[in-house]
Design a protein around this motif. Structure first.
Motif, PDB file in Angstrom:
ATOM      1  N   ILE A   1       0.841  -1.197   0.000  1.00  0.00           N
ATOM      2  CA  ILE A   1       0.000   0.000   0.000  1.00  0.00           C
ATOM      3  C   ILE A   1       0.875   1.247   0.000  1.00  0.00           C
TER       4      ILE A   1
ATOM      5  N   LEU B   1       0.986   4.135  -2.586  1.00  0.00           N
ATOM      6  CA  LEU B   1       0.808   5.531  -2.204  1.00  0.00           C
ATOM      7  C   LEU B   1       2.033   6.363  -2.579  1.00  0.00           C
TER       8      LEU B   1
ATOM      9  N   PHE C   1       2.043   9.210  -5.023  1.00  0.00           N
ATOM     10  CA  PHE C   1       2.555  10.512  -4.602  1.00  0.00           C
ATOM     11  C   PHE C   1       3.620  11.010  -5.559  1.00  0.00           C
TER      12      PHE C   1
END
Length: 965
Positions: free
Chosen positions: A768, A772, A776
């Protein structure tokens, strides 16, 4: 007559020495005493036995005692009552008989012994018994004997019978699967088919307390009583076993009698300690308080697997090494001090210590040494010289006469004396300050004088075959000494390192195998007469390292060589073929007890020697088997967690089905990572020199291999990482024998943050986070890209703008250039066209002039020629090469119009092609007429024809069509 007496004296001496045997008392066996403070139990020990694993069990006032070779453990009954008897079954169960209870011990899930009462299965008033005195295993039945009833159980722990004797028994004995009962009112009875029956000699033992019954042959029983002595039952008759000693046995109050593996009989008494008897009831040895043991009361006896005799005292427990070839001659035998030298002459044994000279008649029953008068202080040597006993003493030279020592020479520090072969009447003596000479006489030795020429301390000396005396000095080297002709002085020759010896220190000389052997700091040497120097000796080279350092040698009458070296002590036992068999293991128990001041070994007779010890002497009998090979194991006694309150993992025992074992059955022992510090305790139940057992350990997966040998019986590991571990441990007993390897397996679980679930969670979270982070960075990248793109776009726009400007400029320049070129081309085309027009106009004017001339001329020939010229003009006016140049320039200016036009309309005539080109140039009809050399009307007609071929509509403008093409 005196010579005959001398010979007779020597013969008698040799005869008496030959009669010396192991049965005669020299010293006491080695023993170890455990007080009640050592085993943390009660004072009385009623029964001793041993398990197959080698653990010792004692029925004690405070419960059951267990000895694992290192530590004592105590298991008390819940009622706190006394334990009277203990029996270890083949399956490892430990049965006990106690006050008001009986049953067995088995390990719980942690391996700790827990008591299971069988008495509680008895119903009614029978359960309320006072004492369970004995427990026996009779075939497949268990017999628990109380003073009221005999309870019989099967192997499953079920009560199958209860026998109630008519009279209360006071003791029980199981002999050859037969249970005997001692009933004071009835005498001796047996249990047969569930009934109590009096034996045929039962009445003889009325009002007697029987303390032991042994079967000594198929038809003989040896029966001991508490206060009435020992009897032997042969058939139906009873007789006293040994009349001579019967009163001794009566007064001693016999508590127990057992038969030893050697066939001898051991008797434990209330008042007189321990007796060891032969098969005829003769006392071979008695150990009593202060004379071989620490307590005079022996309540119980047991011979263990290694042959040690265990004594349960009224206050303490002793282990006596009866099977050992060693005996200790020390202060308990009346011999104080450190041993230095010994001499056996006939039946009298003389022992010299730093406290004086002592003697004893070893053929008598008196076990105590007595002190020789006038012999107090340091004794260095005791020798038989001629027909005298000569003592070398710190204060001088003495002759021992019976129990008294008489000074022969007041020369301090007599080391030793030597009979001189070259001078049979003389004896040379070594002392602190050199040498002295003595003379043999009928009255004994007589001091003559001190010898001149040599003043070195002369402790060790031997004479060679040529009469030379070799004296070795502890730190100066070797001296060869010869007497002068007048026998008043000596000549010496020094031998040291320059004469072949490895150094000048630690050199001694010995007579071995009838040769002089010199021990040195590094190996054995011999003197070579031919080389006049010392050379390495090959003697004993097959048995020792060539650089072994020896401190003492002795050779007995059989040629056995006893030795003490820096590394080992032992005997080279001589065989019939002249070779030697080396024995050292059994001597390991002497490593810390020998005299380390002046080592000495004194031979008494064949196979028997005395080692000088720190406390007295150690007697060694080489005829006794030296070492029994016994398999033994290391057991784990406790495994615990160091940083936990509930720390015990196991006490070592486990149940393997119905059998108790110390082998690890449950190998799935998992320890949380938070408790990753472990302590492992172990012991080897080898009872000979048990406190000298050494151990090696190795934790597989944590250490590379076994540790060094150590006496420690536990090992701790802290901060172990997760993983599977196997702890290996093995023991080496005092004799150098290795045990089997014991292993203990366990697993340290990973911390929660290093479990598979944690790693799965980490992976999921990581995934995860990765997404992310990716998003990002992707977003950041996009933004950055957008910014960069925007910046680049701006830059590109700027550059494009500049480029467009440049391109525009370039295009402008290019257009300008093209325009210039087109202008130039158009100029050239116009010039060419004007040229054509002017040329054609000019030709037409010439033609007109010629036609005028033709019309005016009368000369036919001239007219003919002029007509021909006019014809040529008409014929060639349009075939001028200028059209080709014109078409090239025209196509360059008008995008290959002529080529494309001719391709699209291949049916046009050359005149029509020219017309099309001129129309493209937007020329007037008149100009076209001049170029085509036709009339204006002809141009109109030509335009009409061209429209038709182009298939134009009437509304279509021809010139616009061509211009747009």
């Amino acid at each position: 007559m005196k010579e005959k007496n001398k010979v007779l004296f020597i013969l008698l001496s040799l005869l008496m020495i030959g009669n010396f045997c192991h049965g005669q008392f020299i010293g006491y066996p080695f023993y170890k005493y455990y007080s009640s403070q050592d085993y943390h139990g009660g004072i009385q020990n009623w029964k001793i036995t041993q398990s197959q694993d080698g653990l010792l069990y004692v029925a004690n006032n405070f419960g059951l005692l267990e000895f694992n070779g290192t530590h004592w453990n105590k298991y008390s009954l819940e009622s706190g009552t006394k334990c009277r008897d203990v029996l270890v079954d083949n399956d490892g169960k430990i049965y006990i008989a106690a006050q008001g209870d009986f049953g067995y011990y088995i390990p719980d899930r942690l391996g700790k012994l827990t008591f299971v009462s069988l008495a509680d299965s008895i119903k009614g008033e029978k359960r309320d018994f006072d004492e369970a005195w004995r427990v026996f295993k009779q075939n497949d039945r268990l017999l628990f004997c109380t003073f009221d009833d005999i309870f019989i159980f099967n192997d499953s722990g079920e009560l199958i019978n209860t026998v109630n004797p008519e009279n209360d028994p006071d003791n029980f004995f199981l002999v050859n699967h037969q249970l005997y009962l001692n009933q004071v009112e009835k005498g001796l009875s047996i249990l047969e088919n569930g009934e109590i029956k009096k034996t045929d000699i039962g009445d003889f033992f009325k009002d007697m307390t029987i303390s032991g019954i042994l079967e000594i042959s198929n038809n003989q029983l040896l029966i001991s009583t508490l206060k009435n002595g020992i009897f032997v039952k042969t058939g139906n008759s009873i007789s006293i076993w040994n009349t001579e000693n019967q009163n001794t046995y009566k007064s001693s109050n016999i508590n127990q009698i057992i038969r030893l593996k050697s066939g001898e009989i051991a008797i434990g008494t209330q008042n007189e300690g321990l007796f060891i008897l032969n098969s005829r009831g003769e006392i071979k040895m008695q150990l009593n308080k202060g004379r071989g043991i620490e307590n005079r009361t022996v309540l119980s006896l047991y011979e263990d697997i290694q042959g040690n005799l265990w004594l349960g005292h009224n206050n303490g427990i002793s282990s006596v090494a009866l099977n050992s070839p060693f005996q200790h001659v020390n202060e308990q035998t009346g011999l104080p001090g450190t041993g230095y030298d010994a001499l056996l002459l006939r039946d009298t044994l003389y022992l010299g210590t730093n406290n004086g000279l002592y003697y004893k008649d070893i053929s008598s029953k008196n076990t105590t040494f007595k002190k020789v008068e006038n012999a107090s202080g340091q004794v260095y040597s005791i020798q038989q010289i001629h027909n005298s006993i000569i003592m070398g003493h710190h204060s001088g030279t003495y002759e021992v006469n019976g129990a008294e020592a008489i000074m022969l020479a007041n020369i301090p520090g007599t080391w030793t004396c030597i009979d001189l072969k070259k001078y049979p009447k003389l004896v040379i003596q070594g002392n602190y300050k050199g040498l002295s000479l003595f003379k043999k006489s009928e009255e004994g030795l007589q001091f003559l004088y001190e010898l001149e020429g040599f003043k070195e301390s002369s402790r060790v000396m031997e004479e060679d075959e040529e009469g030379n005396i070799w004296m070795t000095h502890g730190y100066k080297g070797v001296y060869k000494i010869t007497l002068s002709e007048d026998l008043r002085s000596v000549k010496t020759e020094y031998y040291g390192k320059e004469k072949g010896l490895p150094s000048n220190v630690l050199i001694n000389v010995w007579r071995l195998n009838n040769n002089l052997i010199f021990s040195s700091e590094r190996g054995l040497y011999e003197y070579s007469t031919s080389k006049d120097r010392f050379v390495k000796s090959s003697f004993l080279s097959d048995y020792f390292d060539e650089n072994e350092q020896f401190v003492s040698f002795a050779e007995d009458a059989l040629g056995n060589i006893y030795f003490v070296s820096i590394n080992e002590t032992g005997v080279l036992e001589k065989s019939t073929n002249g070779n030697y068999q080396k024995h050292t293991a059994v001597f390991n128990q002497l490593r810390n007890v020998l005299n380390d001041d002046l080592h000495n070994i004194s031979t008494l007779e064949a196979n028997k020697v005395l080692f000088a010890a720190k406390e007295g002497f150690i007697h060694f009998d080489n005829s006794i088997p030296k070492l029994q090979e016994i398999n033994y194991n290391v057991i784990f006694t406790k495994v615990s967690i160091l940083n936990s309150k509930d720390s015990i993992i196991t006490y070592g025992r486990q149940m393997d089905g119905e059998k108790v074992t110390f082998k690890q059955i449950n190998k799935k022992i998992e320890i949380p990572f938070s408790e990753n510090s472990i302590r492992i305790e172990y012991s080897a139940p080898y009872m000979n020199g048990q406190f000298d057992n050494e151990y090696q350990y190795w934790l597989e997966n944590n250490e590379e291999g076994y540790s060094n040998w150590s006496v420690r019986t536990s090992k701790e590991y802290t901060n172990l990482r997760e993983g599977n571990y196997t702890f290996h441990v093995r023991a080496k007993n005092i004799h150098g024998q290795l045990s089997t390897v014991a292993t203990f397996e366990f697993t340290i679980l990973p911390p929660w943050y290093r479990t598979n679930w944690a790693y799965g969670t980490y992976f999921f979270i990581g995934l995860i986070l990765s997404v992310l982070v990716f998003l990002f960075f992707e977003l950041r990248y996009k933004k950055k890209t957008e910014i960069i793109t925007e910046q680049k776009q701006k830059e590109i726009t700027r550059i494009d703008s500049e480029l467009k400007t440049s391109e525009q400029k370039l295009e402008h320049l290019k257009n300008e250039k093209l325009k210039s070129e087109i202008k130039l081309k158009n100029k050239e085309l116009a010039t060419s066209t004007m040229h054509l027009i002017n040329k054609n106009s000019f030709i037409n004017s010439i033609k007109s002039n010629l036609n005028s001339i033709l019309k005016r001329s009368k000369n036919q020939e001239v007219k003919h020629e002029i007509s021909r010229v006019i014809h040529n003009i008409d014929k060639n006016i349009t075939a001028d090469e200028d059209w080709e140049h014109f078409s090239i320039h025209f196509d360059q200016v008008h995008g290959d119009f002529i080529k494309r036009w001719q391709t699209d309309y291949p049916n046009l005539s050359p005149q029509e092609m020219k017309l099309s080109a001129y129309l493209r140039m937007n020329l007037s009809t008149k100009e076209i007429a001049h170029l085509l050399n036709i009339s204006v009307r002809g141009v109109e007609i030509a335009r009409y024809r061209l429209r038709k071929k182009l298939e134009l509509e009437r509304s279509d403008n021809l010139q616009e069509f061509i211009l747009k093409y």
